[in-house]
Design an enzyme around this catalytic site. Structure first.
Site, PDB file in Angstrom:
ATOM      1  N   ASP A 135       0.886  -1.169   0.000  1.00  0.00           N
ATOM      2  CA  ASP A 135       0.000   0.000   0.000  1.00  0.00           C
ATOM      3  C   ASP A 135       0.922   1.217   0.000  1.00  0.00           C
ATOM      4  O   ASP A 135       1.569   1.506   1.006  1.00  0.00           O
ATOM      5  CB  ASP A 135      -0.885  -0.039   1.253  1.00  0.00           C
ATOM      6  CG  ASP A 135      -1.909   1.103   1.293  1.00  0.00           C
ATOM      7  OD1 ASP A 135      -1.746   2.083   0.540  1.00  0.00           O
ATOM      8  OD2 ASP A 135      -2.850   1.004   2.100  1.00  0.00           O
ATOM      9  N   ASP A 158      -3.043   6.916  -3.434  1.00  0.00           N
ATOM     10  CA  ASP A 158      -3.162   5.878  -2.403  1.00  0.00           C
ATOM     11  C   ASP A 158      -3.564   4.579  -3.108  1.00  0.00           C
ATOM     12  O   ASP A 158      -4.738   4.393  -3.415  1.00  0.00           O
ATOM     13  CB  ASP A 158      -4.222   6.337  -1.381  1.00  0.00           C
ATOM     14  CG  ASP A 158      -4.366   5.382  -0.211  1.00  0.00           C
ATOM     15  OD1 ASP A 158      -3.578   4.434  -0.105  1.00  0.00           O
ATOM     16  OD2 ASP A 158      -5.290   5.605   0.601  1.00  0.00           O
ATOM     17  N   HIS A 212     -12.296  -3.008   7.870  1.00  0.00           N
ATOM     18  CA  HIS A 212     -12.262  -1.559   7.633  1.00  0.00           C
ATOM     19  C   HIS A 212     -13.306  -1.185   6.585  1.00  0.00           C
ATOM     20  O   HIS A 212     -13.938  -2.052   6.003  1.00  0.00           O
ATOM     21  CB  HIS A 212     -10.860  -1.093   7.219  1.00  0.00           C
ATOM     22  CG  HIS A 212     -10.309  -1.758   5.989  1.00  0.00           C
ATOM     23  ND1 HIS A 212     -10.682  -1.385   4.721  1.00  0.00           N
ATOM     24  CD2 HIS A 212      -9.421  -2.778   5.828  1.00  0.00           C
ATOM     25  CE1 HIS A 212     -10.027  -2.127   3.838  1.00  0.00           C
ATOM     26  NE2 HIS A 212      -9.266  -2.994   4.483  1.00  0.00           N
ATOM     27  N   HIS A 261      -6.075  10.828   3.904  1.00  0.00           N
ATOM     28  CA  HIS A 261      -7.448  10.713   4.405  1.00  0.00           C
ATOM     29  C   HIS A 261      -7.977  12.136   4.373  1.00  0.00           C
ATOM     30  O   HIS A 261      -7.827  12.891   5.332  1.00  0.00           O
ATOM     31  CB  HIS A 261      -7.491  10.124   5.822  1.00  0.00           C
ATOM     32  CG  HIS A 261      -7.047   8.694   5.851  1.00  0.00           C
ATOM     33  ND1 HIS A 261      -6.804   8.004   6.991  1.00  0.00           N
ATOM     34  CD2 HIS A 261      -6.816   7.810   4.838  1.00  0.00           C
ATOM     35  CE1 HIS A 261      -6.432   6.753   6.694  1.00  0.00           C
ATOM     36  NE2 HIS A 261      -6.424   6.624   5.401  1.00  0.00           N
ATOM     37  N   GLU A 263     -11.183   0.415  -1.669  1.00  0.00           N
ATOM     38  CA  GLU A 263     -10.139  -0.473  -1.179  1.00  0.00           C
ATOM     39  C   GLU A 263     -10.628  -1.612  -0.282  1.00  0.00           C
ATOM     40  O   GLU A 263     -10.242  -1.712   0.875  1.00  0.00           O
ATOM     41  CB  GLU A 263      -9.097   0.350  -0.416  1.00  0.00           C
ATOM     42  CG  GLU A 263      -9.650   1.304   0.642  1.00  0.00           C
ATOM     43  CD  GLU A 263      -8.537   2.002   1.426  1.00  0.00           C
ATOM     44  OE1 GLU A 263      -7.640   1.318   1.930  1.00  0.00           O
ATOM     45  OE2 GLU A 263      -8.597   3.245   1.538  1.00  0.00           O
ATOM     46  N   TYR A 270      -8.479 -10.317   5.263  1.00  0.00           N
ATOM     47  CA  TYR A 270      -7.265 -10.551   6.046  1.00  0.00           C
ATOM     48  C   TYR A 270      -7.447 -11.848   6.815  1.00  0.00           C
ATOM     49  O   TYR A 270      -8.154 -11.886   7.829  1.00  0.00           O
ATOM     50  CB  TYR A 270      -7.004  -9.349   6.965  1.00  0.00           C
ATOM     51  CG  TYR A 270      -7.048  -8.057   6.175  1.00  0.00           C
ATOM     52  CD1 TYR A 270      -5.939  -7.621   5.468  1.00  0.00           C
ATOM     53  CD2 TYR A 270      -8.239  -7.325   6.047  1.00  0.00           C
ATOM     54  CE1 TYR A 270      -5.988  -6.471   4.674  1.00  0.00           C
ATOM     55  CE2 TYR A 270      -8.304  -6.184   5.262  1.00  0.00           C
ATOM     56  CZ  TYR A 270      -7.176  -5.761   4.576  1.00  0.00           C
ATOM     57  OH  TYR A 270      -7.232  -4.642   3.788  1.00  0.00           O
ATOM     58  N   ARG A 301      -5.609  -6.763  -0.254  1.00  0.00           N
ATOM     59  CA  ARG A 301      -6.361  -5.512  -0.434  1.00  0.00           C
ATOM     60  C   ARG A 301      -6.055  -5.013  -1.840  1.00  0.00           C
ATOM     61  O   ARG A 301      -4.929  -5.169  -2.322  1.00  0.00           O
ATOM     62  CB  ARG A 301      -5.937  -4.470   0.619  1.00  0.00           C
ATOM     63  CG  ARG A 301      -6.623  -3.125   0.450  1.00  0.00           C
ATOM     64  CD  ARG A 301      -6.556  -2.227   1.705  1.00  0.00           C
ATOM     65  NE  ARG A 301      -5.232  -1.728   2.025  1.00  0.00           N
ATOM     66  CZ  ARG A 301      -4.490  -2.153   3.047  1.00  0.00           C
ATOM     67  NH1 ARG A 301      -4.922  -3.105   3.849  1.00  0.00           N
ATOM     68  NH2 ARG A 301      -3.297  -1.648   3.273  1.00  0.00           N
ATOM     69  N   GLU A 352      -6.632  -1.465  -3.962  1.00  0.00           N
ATOM     70  CA  GLU A 352      -7.061  -0.076  -3.736  1.00  0.00           C
ATOM     71  C   GLU A 352      -6.774   0.795  -4.949  1.00  0.00           C
ATOM     72  O   GLU A 352      -5.646   0.827  -5.445  1.00  0.00           O
ATOM     73  CB  GLU A 352      -6.319   0.505  -2.510  1.00  0.00           C
ATOM     74  CG  GLU A 352      -6.624   1.970  -2.252  1.00  0.00           C
ATOM     75  CD  GLU A 352      -6.022   2.489  -0.953  1.00  0.00           C
ATOM     76  OE1 GLU A 352      -4.991   1.957  -0.510  1.00  0.00           O
ATOM     77  OE2 GLU A 352      -6.591   3.442  -0.381  1.00  0.00           O
TER      78      GLU A 352
END
Ligand code: GLY
Ligand code: MN
Ligand code: MN
Length: 438
Positions: free
Chosen positions: A257, A268, A347, A358, A381, A385, A402, A404
């Site tokens: 990431d 991102d 998340h 963010h 994203e 996990y 993930r 994203e």
């Protein structure tokens, strides 16, 4: 970026503030890393959004309707000795001539001049809580003005946080901002491609981080937008893993990431791939679930949809996929209701993206999810996990995935800013095979 762009932003803000008001916007403080070493300076995003001025020790003051100039910049004066050590400063002249300030004063004179500017204003626009030392100074200036009441000067009696109007402005990206964000995403995609192609079993995670940083820097992005996450095997299941200190092992998955900051705008991007270049059956099965969820969420990025629509699409796809893999058991609808997926997907599906990774902007308006509108940029994203101890068969252990991307809401749909970065299993395996052959 053009000085006119910053001027337009100041004008819009001042139009909303109205007369008899003053906005005070300090940049970020310089922070000490250790002893006499400073962290690399990064301006405050609100300050830079309105000024385009990147020097430390600066404060912008906006006073709509002030006859002798609405935009005042306090900054460092030119200083031949200091400039020999640390580089050229704009100085007061540069602040006016190059940066469009109507008036400029030395930052050392802030305490002397500011109370005079506050006098006879009704409202102060300021964001409390970013820098407690500066908050205290502002209060002392207000007190100073109050103490002068007997001279017929009235002190402002209304404090309004700048956040509401300024952060709403920042949420809608201009053409110039989108151009910078596109470039940030392009640079980051090149870095991710490089990392995929350089990866070999036996390398250390930080060596892959170095490849990312190398590509960012040589393409003009002098800093990552946040600490790069390079997590192999079990580390792929640690959401904000930044140690990047373990060896990458044959057969493990690697989650990266990482995003460049370019012209103060963040990207991102996350990609996940097998260290040895070929997905195992189990890795591929989980990957396909996350990819399906990500594509469904991106599809839900449409003007008129609400903020939570992409998340709901991702949750539906993830839950359906977990049932198909036999990891969750039951009916999809009830599993979603019970939030059974949060054991493996803990998340949310994204966040606003802009000058801050963010980024600012409300997610709800009047306690309803906000409507997506053209010009907004968000990440999509989803992830899964599968760490040991979450009730999983051993074949799933240590698979953290993930995917994203950075997505712009357009008038008639969306545009994936990070589309240069491959993400299907076949594309990734082909890219990695080409990297090995090179
Ligand atoms: N890189 C932080 C995040 O994805 O939100
Ligand atoms: Mn990220
Ligand atoms: Mn993100």
């Amino acid at each position: 970026m053009d000085t006119r762009e910053f001027q337009r932003r100041r004008k819009r803000l001042m139009d909303m503030m109205g007369d008899e008001s003053i906005a005070i916007i300090p940049t970020a403080p310089v922070r000490i890393r250790n002893r006499d070493v400073e962290y690399p300076f990064r301006h405050d995003s609100d300050f830079y959004y309105l000024t385009g001025f990147a020097e430390p020790e600066s404060v912008a003051v906006l006073i709509p309707g002030r006859s002798s100039g609405e935009y005042i910049l306090f900054c460092r004066e030119r200083d031949a000795r200091m400039e020999t050590w640390n580089g050229i400063r704009a100085g007061l002249e540069g602040a006016v001539e190059k940066h469009g300030a109507d008036d400029a004063f030395p930052i050392e004179d802030l305490d002397d001049i500011l109370p005079g500017l506050l006098g006879d204003q009704e409202r102060i626009y300021y964001t409390m809580g970013n820098d407690p030392a500066f908050d205290q100074r502002l209060l002392s200036w207000v007190k100073h003005v109050r103490d002068q009441a007997r001279n017929g000067i009235s002190a402002p009696d209304e404090f309004i946080t700048l956040n509401h109007i300024l952060h709403d402005m920042r949420l809608y990206k201009s053409r110039h901002e989108i151009k910078a964000m596109r470039q940030a995403a392009r640079i980051s995609a090149a870095a991710h491609r490089r990392a995929m192609q350089m990866c070999r079993p036996g390398m250390m995670e930080y060596q892959i981080e170095a490849e990312l940083t190398y590509e960012f820097t040589r393409r003009g992005a002098r800093s990552p937008a946040y600490s790069s996450i390079v997590g192999g095997g079990a580390n792929s299941c640690i959401l904000h893993y930044t140690d990047n200190s373990d060896e990458l092992r044959d057969g493990d998955i690697l989650l990266i990431d990482a995003g460049a900051e370019y012209e103060s705008y963040a990207s991102d991007i996350t990609r996940t791939f097998p260290v040895n270049g070929i997905f195992s059956e189990a890795q591929k099965a989980v990957y396909e679930v996350v990819l399906k969820a990500q594509l469904a969420a991106i599809e839900a990025v449409q003007p008129g949809n609400h903020w939570n629509d992409p998340h709901e699409a991702a949750v539906h796809a993830v839950t359906t996929g977990l049932v198909a893999l036999g990891i969750l058991k039951g009916r999809v609808r009830s599993l979603i209701k019970e939030k059974a997926y949060t054991k493996y997907y803990m998340h949310r599906t994204g966040h606003w993206l802009g000058m801050d990774v963010h980024d600012v902007g409300d997610y709800k308006v009047d306690s309803e999810w906000r409507m997506l509108e053209a010009g907004m940029v968000l990440t999509i994203e989803p992830g899964l996990y599968l760490a040991p101890g979450r009730g999983l068969a051993k074949k799933w252990w240590d698979i953290g995935i993930r995917i994203e991307d950075d997505v712009l809401v357009t008038k008639d749909g969306h545009d994936v800013l990070s589309k240069d970065m491959p993400k299907t299993v076949d594309e990734i395996e082909a890219l990695m095979a080409a990297g090995k052959a090179a």
